[in-house]
Write a protein that holds these residues in place. Structure first.
Motif, PDB file in Angstrom:
ATOM      1  N   LEU A 178       0.811  -1.221   0.000  1.00 52.64           N
ATOM      2  CA  LEU A 178       0.000   0.000   0.000  1.00 52.64           C
ATOM      3  C   LEU A 178       0.844   1.271   0.000  1.00 52.64           C
ATOM      4  O   LEU A 178       0.586   2.192  -0.768  1.00 52.64           O
ATOM      5  N   ASP A 179       1.866   1.309   0.887  1.00 47.17           N
ATOM      6  CA  ASP A 179       2.694   2.519   0.970  1.00 47.17           C
ATOM      7  C   ASP A 179       3.294   2.852  -0.385  1.00 47.17           C
ATOM      8  O   ASP A 179       3.278   3.995  -0.835  1.00 47.17           O
ATOM      9  N   ALA A 180       3.811   1.817  -1.033  1.00 43.38           N
ATOM     10  CA  ALA A 180       4.463   2.040  -2.325  1.00 43.38           C
ATOM     11  C   ALA A 180       3.444   2.479  -3.375  1.00 43.38           C
ATOM     12  O   ALA A 180       3.697   3.402  -4.153  1.00 43.38           O
ATOM     13  N   VAL A 181       2.295   1.811  -3.374  1.00 43.80           N
ATOM     14  CA  VAL A 181       1.273   2.139  -4.376  1.00 43.80           C
ATOM     15  C   VAL A 181       0.791   3.577  -4.192  1.00 43.80           C
ATOM     16  O   VAL A 181       0.667   4.335  -5.152  1.00 43.80           O
ATOM     17  N   VAL A 182       0.550   3.950  -2.948  1.00 41.29           N
ATOM     18  CA  VAL A 182       0.041   5.300  -2.676  1.00 41.29           C
ATOM     19  C   VAL A 182       1.066   6.345  -3.106  1.00 41.29           C
ATOM     20  O   VAL A 182       0.738   7.332  -3.757  1.00 41.29           O
ATOM     21  N   LEU A 184       1.245  15.167  -6.978  1.00 35.08           N
ATOM     22  CA  LEU A 184       0.741  15.709  -5.720  1.00 35.08           C
ATOM     23  C   LEU A 184       1.625  15.314  -4.538  1.00 35.08           C
ATOM     24  O   LEU A 184       1.524  15.871  -3.455  1.00 35.08           O
ATOM     25  N   TRP A 185       2.512  14.378  -4.776  1.00 34.02           N
ATOM     26  CA  TRP A 185       3.289  13.790  -3.682  1.00 34.02           C
ATOM     27  C   TRP A 185       4.001  14.839  -2.826  1.00 34.02           C
ATOM     28  O   TRP A 185       3.883  14.845  -1.598  1.00 34.02           O
ATOM     29  N   ASP A 186       4.722  15.733  -3.466  1.00 33.85           N
ATOM     30  CA  ASP A 186       5.521  16.696  -2.701  1.00 33.85           C
ATOM     31  C   ASP A 186       4.663  17.583  -1.819  1.00 33.85           C
ATOM     32  O   ASP A 186       5.083  18.018  -0.755  1.00 33.85           O
ATOM     33  N   GLU A 187       3.443  17.840  -2.264  1.00 31.88           N
ATOM     34  CA  GLU A 187       2.587  18.741  -1.499  1.00 31.88           C
ATOM     35  C   GLU A 187       1.913  18.054  -0.311  1.00 31.88           C
ATOM     36  O   GLU A 187       1.494  18.721   0.627  1.00 31.88           O
ATOM     37  N   VAL A 188       1.773  16.741  -0.359  1.00 36.05           N
ATOM     38  CA  VAL A 188       1.025  16.075   0.717  1.00 36.05           C
ATOM     39  C   VAL A 188       1.835  15.041   1.483  1.00 36.05           C
ATOM     40  O   VAL A 188       1.319  14.443   2.419  1.00 36.05           O
ATOM     41  N   LYS A 189       3.104  14.852   1.114  1.00 36.76           N
ATOM     42  CA  LYS A 189       3.830  13.727   1.712  1.00 36.76           C
ATOM     43  C   LYS A 189       3.960  13.847   3.223  1.00 36.76           C
ATOM     44  O   LYS A 189       4.094  12.847   3.913  1.00 36.76           O
ATOM     45  N   ARG A 231      -6.182   8.680  -6.823  1.00 34.59           N
ATOM     46  CA  ARG A 231      -7.053   7.603  -6.354  1.00 34.59           C
ATOM     47  C   ARG A 231      -7.438   6.694  -7.514  1.00 34.59           C
ATOM     48  O   ARG A 231      -7.471   5.467  -7.375  1.00 34.59           O
ATOM     49  N   ALA A 232      -7.717   7.314  -8.658  1.00 35.26           N
ATOM     50  CA  ALA A 232      -8.084   6.516  -9.831  1.00 35.26           C
ATOM     51  C   ALA A 232      -6.874   5.746 -10.362  1.00 35.26           C
ATOM     52  O   ALA A 232      -7.007   4.604 -10.801  1.00 35.26           O
ATOM     53  N   LEU A 233      -5.688   6.373 -10.304  1.00 36.56           N
ATOM     54  CA  LEU A 233      -4.490   5.726 -10.851  1.00 36.56           C
ATOM     55  C   LEU A 233      -4.026   4.566  -9.971  1.00 36.56           C
ATOM     56  O   LEU A 233      -3.391   3.636 -10.455  1.00 36.56           O
ATOM     57  N   ALA A 234      -4.340   4.632  -8.666  1.00 36.64           N
ATOM     58  CA  ALA A 234      -3.817   3.636  -7.736  1.00 36.64           C
ATOM     59  C   ALA A 234      -4.270   2.225  -8.082  1.00 36.64           C
ATOM     60  O   ALA A 234      -3.562   1.263  -7.799  1.00 36.64           O
ATOM     61  N   VAL A 235      -5.439   2.083  -8.683  1.00 37.39           N
ATOM     62  CA  VAL A 235      -5.890   0.740  -9.042  1.00 37.39           C
ATOM     63  C   VAL A 235      -5.363   0.338 -10.419  1.00 37.39           C
ATOM     64  O   VAL A 235      -5.744  -0.698 -10.957  1.00 37.39           O
ATOM     65  N   GLU A 236      -4.457   1.159 -10.973  1.00 41.06           N
ATOM     66  CA  GLU A 236      -3.817   0.859 -12.248  1.00 41.06           C
ATOM     67  C   GLU A 236      -4.807   0.533 -13.356  1.00 41.06           C
ATOM     68  O   GLU A 236      -4.807  -0.580 -13.895  1.00 41.06           O
ATOM     69  N   PRO A 237      -5.656   1.478 -13.698  1.00 39.70           N
ATOM     70  CA  PRO A 237      -6.579   1.219 -14.799  1.00 39.70           C
ATOM     71  C   PRO A 237      -5.811   1.244 -16.119  1.00 39.70           C
ATOM     72  O   PRO A 237      -4.664   1.696 -16.163  1.00 39.70           O
ATOM     73  N   GLU A 238      -6.428   0.746 -17.160  1.00 37.87           N
ATOM     74  CA  GLU A 238      -5.793   0.809 -18.477  1.00 37.87           C
ATOM     75  C   GLU A 238      -6.256   2.052 -19.208  1.00 37.87           C
ATOM     76  O   GLU A 238      -5.523   2.631 -20.001  1.00 37.87           O
ATOM     77  N   VAL A 239      -7.506   2.415 -18.935  1.00 38.66           N
ATOM     78  CA  VAL A 239      -8.077   3.598 -19.571  1.00 38.66           C
ATOM     79  C   VAL A 239      -8.538   4.533 -18.464  1.00 38.66           C
ATOM     80  O   VAL A 239      -9.082   4.091 -17.451  1.00 38.66           O
ATOM     81  N   LEU A 240      -8.297   5.832 -18.653  1.00 39.99           N
ATOM     82  CA  LEU A 240      -8.751   6.794 -17.658  1.00 39.99           C
ATOM     83  C   LEU A 240      -9.724   7.764 -18.321  1.00 39.99           C
ATOM     84  O   LEU A 240      -9.388   8.415 -19.321  1.00 39.99           O
ATOM     85  N   LEU A 241     -10.943   7.827 -17.780  1.00 42.54           N
ATOM     86  CA  LEU A 241     -11.958   8.739 -18.303  1.00 42.54           C
ATOM     87  C   LEU A 241     -11.980   9.976 -17.418  1.00 42.54           C
ATOM     88  O   LEU A 241     -12.018   9.874 -16.193  1.00 42.54           O
TER      89      LEU A 241
END
Ligand SMILES: Nc1ncnc2c1ncn2[C@@H]1O[C@H](COP(=O)(O)OP(=O)(O)OP(=O)(O)O)[C@@H](O)[C@H]1O
Ligand SMILES: [Mg+2]
Lengths: 283, 252
Positions: free
Chosen positions: B121-125, B134-139, B161-171
């Protein structure tokens, strides 16, 4: 000019009238509080909270067992009623408006909400007391759980519906199943409001007498067992109030005061939670 | 079929209580490309997007006809679970909708956690938050509430949040329309970077934005696909007169 004047007169009259209504509404409320406090205060003592009732005609003792008994019955009622009520509310909120089962549940809840509380007692009597051939705390709890269900379900439904649909969509768009989205994302967003509703529903059932008279009955001794008759503040109060002995009648007044304090505290807790929520909404 | 086509839409029509709001739409979405969807308000852009991850059918009385193929397989096929489909086809909404009762970390982890998907989880997040810039602003405040973030940060949180589940397509349905120009530009940059690994379909009202971020652009009008062309072509040399009127702002 004249029109403005008459408007102002009428407005002042309307204000006076509403103020009068407020006073009239407050009189019975305040006199009730005054009566209970002034009469009950004399019997208020540590012993009231810690001892069991003395025998008729003897020393007054206390209603400690009944205080604990009310706690036990309400605890079991909440354990049964809260998951069912909240679960039903979530189900109602998540189902389509034209869903047949949901309509049936909603209708049942609305009918149940109008049922006199003593009827809930009869239901519990038929369901628990008669087959077990024994009055019990659990039977009382079932009666109270039935009483708390409808309002809790409908309030939960309302609160869950008020959660923005965008949140639900956010969960679904992540590939989270609908039931899990409801329980883990939507329901928590309504949690503060539901906590208020829970406290109010507990305050409401804690003061019930009728449905307990022939379910949990009464018990002059300490008992926490769910399968035994149990003393409760309300039934104890009822029995003491109709007794001919002055010491017992005094005990009834003190118990009334205690009951008022318990229910008042629960209502205050509900207000605090609700206030927190209002604050949180701004943050 | 063309290897590089990720999603193929074939004769798609969408309905709300029997009324068609999309008529017979056919287009291809190429792998690792950005498709911009433009058109006047109410022309069916959101509906089109919501068909692609089967969110459309969740509305009461909504239905679709036609085919949508993801990697050659019909997403309405009998063996396809819409819940599983939505993990492959993620979505970001017009208004940021972080889960208010969860922390920033939990928001990003929500998809994995609630779907019981394996992973560190830590790595994925961290990876998702870095991908969403956004990482630098919220780490330093991952345990904090998303309510304390600015609107632009909240939107990037939703993208993470959407990218964390590794989708193939992003709407993305007008992901920048609720944001100020700077935050909006950051989201645009982000879309540019996402293209390297994801296929993106983005609805926008902003012509310049469509021109900047997309490889191809689809123009919808009154529920019909009027034109779908490479972006440079559609904006400089549209085939259809209506398209030209719309992109040049001469639209009634
Ligand atoms: N739940 C609904 N019930 C009935 N009709 C709907 C519903 N949602 C959308 N529509 C209709 O479908 C059509 C397309 O709507 P859609 O939201 O896809 O438009 P849009 O292109 O995204 O518009 P905008 O740019 O304003 O977001 C509109 O005519 C709208 O009125
Ligand atoms: Mg839209």
């Amino acid at each position: 000019m004249k029109a403005a004047l008459s408007r102002r007169v009428r407005s002042a009259a309307a204000f006076l009238l509403t103020a009068l209504c407020v006073v009239i509404a407050l009189v019975p409320l305040l006199s009730l509080a005054w009566l209970v406090v002034s009469r009950g205060w004399a019997g208020f003592s540590w012993a009231l909270l810690t001892e069991v009732p003395g025998p008729p005609g003897g020393a007054p003792g206390g209603v400690g067992n009944a205080l604990a008994g009310t706690g036990v019955v309400v605890f079991w009622a909440a354990l049964l009623g809260l998951p069912l009520g909240i679960g039903a509310g979530v189900f109602l909120a998540e189902s389509d408006h034209d869903d047949r089962l949901a309509s049936a549940v909603r209708f049942t809840a609305d009918v149940l909400a109008g049922v006199p509380s003593i009827v809930a007692g009869i239901v519990a009597y038929g369901l628990i007391v008669a087959p077990m051939k024994r009055f019990s705390a659990l039977a009382g709890a079932v009666a109270l759980a039935v009483l708390m269900l409808p309002a809790l379900a409908r309030t939960t439904e309302e609160l869950v519906r008020r959660v923005p649909g965008a949140l639900r969509e956010g969960g679904l768009a992540l590939g989270i199943p609908q039931w899990k989205t409801s329980l883990r994302i939507v329901l928590p967003a309504a949690a503060a409001g539901i906590a208020t509703a829970v406290l109010l529903s507990i305050a409401r059932i804690a003061g019930e007498t009728g449905p307990l008279l022939f379910t949990s009955l009464n018990n002059a001794h300490w008992s926490l067992a769910p399968d035994q008759p149990i003393g409760t503040l309300t039934v104890q109060l009822y029995n003491d109030a109709i007794s001919p002995y002055p010491a017992m009648q005094q005990r009834a007044w003190a118990t009334a005061l205690l009951l008022l304090v318990v229910v008042g505290l629960l209502n205050m807790a509900a207000r605090v939670v609700a206030g927190r929520r209002a604050e949180g909404a701004h943050g | 079929m063309d290897e590089t086509v990720r999603m193929a839409v074939r004769g798609l029509s969408a309905f709300h209580r029997g009324t068609a709001v999309l008529h017979n739409v056919t287009l291809d979405v190429r792998d690792r490309s950005v498709l911009a969807v433009i058109g006047p308000s109410g022309c069916g852009k959101s509906t089109f997007l919501r068909c692609l991850n089967r969110m459309h059918e969740l509305a009461p009385g909504a239905s679709v006809t036609g085919e949508i193929l993801l990697d050659g397989r019909d997403i309405h096929g009998p063996g396809v679970d819409p819940v599983a489909l939505r993990r492959r086809v993620g979505m970001v909404f017009q208004r940021p909708n972080p889960f208010p009762t969860m922390s920033i970390f939990e928001n990003v982890a929500a998809g994995l956690r609630l779907n019981r998907m394996a992973g560190d989880l830590d790595a994925v997040v961290e990876r998702a938050l870095r991908a969403a810039a956004l990482w630098d602003e919220v780490k330093d405040r991952l345990r904090g509430s998303p309510g304390s973030l600015s609107g632009g940060q909240q939107q990037r949180l939703c993208i993470a949040r959407a990218l964390a589940v590794e989708p193939e397509v992003l709407l993305m349905d007008e992901p920048a329309s609720a944001l100020d120009p700077i935050a909006s530009a950051r989201v645009e940059d982000l879309v540019h970077e996402l293209k390297a690994r994801y296929t993106v379909v983005i609805v926008t009202h902003n012509m310049q934005q469509a021109a900047r971020v997309s490889d191809s652009t689809a123009f919808f009008y009154l529920g019909r696909l009027v034109e779908h062309s490479p972006t440079a072509e559609l904006f400089t040399n549209p085939r259809e007169e209506r398209t030209e009127e719309y992109v040049t702002g001469r639209f009634g």
